[in-house]
Design an enzyme around this catalytic site. Sequence first.
Site: not given
Ligand code: UD1
Length: 341
Positions: A126, A151, A155
């Site tokens: 990742s 997690y 990785k």
């Molecule tokens: C996370 C993990 C990554 C993993 C991936 C799996 C970390 C730091 N990140 O990535 O390792 O491979 O998930 O898909 O370990 N967001 C919202 N509202 C929500 C959900 C998310 O605003 O309800 C925003 C988050 O703040 C972020 C973006 O959307 O800015 C992406 O979030 P997310 O889909 O959870 O992925 P990552 O955090 O980038």
Amino acid sequence: MAKTVLVSGGAGFIGSHVAVELVQAGYEVVVADNFSNCDRTCFEGVQQILGRKLPLVEMDFCDAAAVERLFSDYRIDAVIHFAAYKAVGESVDEPLTYYRNNLGSFLTLLETATRHGGCNVLFSSSATVYGTPDKLPVTEDSPRQEATSPYGNTKRICEDILRDCVRTGKGIKGIALRYFNPIGAHPSALIGELPRGVPNNLVPFITQTAAGRREVLNIFGNDYPTPDGTCLRDFIDIVDLAKAHVCAVARMLDGKMADPYEVFNIGTGRPLSVMELVTAFEKVNHLKLNYRFVPRRPGDVVAIWADPSKANRELGWRAERDIEDTLKAAWAWEKRLNGIG
Ligand code: UD1
């Protein structure tokens, strides 16, 4: 004779899409899964897309005897290892569960493969290994940083375990693919993301909100130092991502590796903000999402996107699908799950 690829965790979101692409590229595929974090829907969907049955072994990759049986029963040419837990927040609460499962399953796989004379191993890593990058976009040479969650640490550690095993020269060759943010679903809408409980990731939360299963989408932070104040990510279509695995497997099996341990970024190279993604989802699917801005989520990286040029060049792979098609596919899948016409 067709080469056989074992896909551990092959009934999950990424594994199921990879199984489809491998079979369509002419490989024999054996799926192994313990269904601890997925149900049978996607595996059945895979078989429906392919119009044939696939061998399925229900087993836990931490179970050494079961892994041994697998390697005795099948002549395995390559393994793609997905079998791991993946919830960032849960890993903070239950680090031992994550270390036991994610490291244990990988160690068992490598021990068994070594005993059987070696194997080509593709590890599902990742972009989390880059932490908060100093320079964007990130290349494979960008420094890895201390993980922000157990997690993420699994990785990083698994990458190192694979590299060290390869270095012994005992027959293991390895590729680690560092995924950015995989999203979307198969265009058939027969397989897609199926999170258990409340989704942690953005796109499943969006689709469930659109389907009325969640009341409101929380957007975590609109005061980041980015053009619209929301985080920037590299959202990569799941089918594009799956195809990268086919290219990586071919590279290993065809003896094309430049080094017996290689790492590739799998992303589009194009940053998109959370807000841009939400707006694009509304536009292409002709609907309005109920969303609100809430404070930042602890541990979130402000901005990260890939330099995928190494994968483009060396694997002959590139991300091809438009974000519009990806978001249409994500919604088609969610609608099908909810019986929305
Ligand atoms: C996370 C993990 C990554 C993993 C991936 C799996 C970390 C730091 N990140 O990535 O390792 O491979 O998930 O898909 O370990 N967001 C919202 N509202 C929500 C959900 C998310 O605003 O309800 C925003 C988050 O703040 C972020 C973006 O959307 O800015 C992406 O979030 P997310 O889909 O959870 O992925 P990552 O955090 O980038």
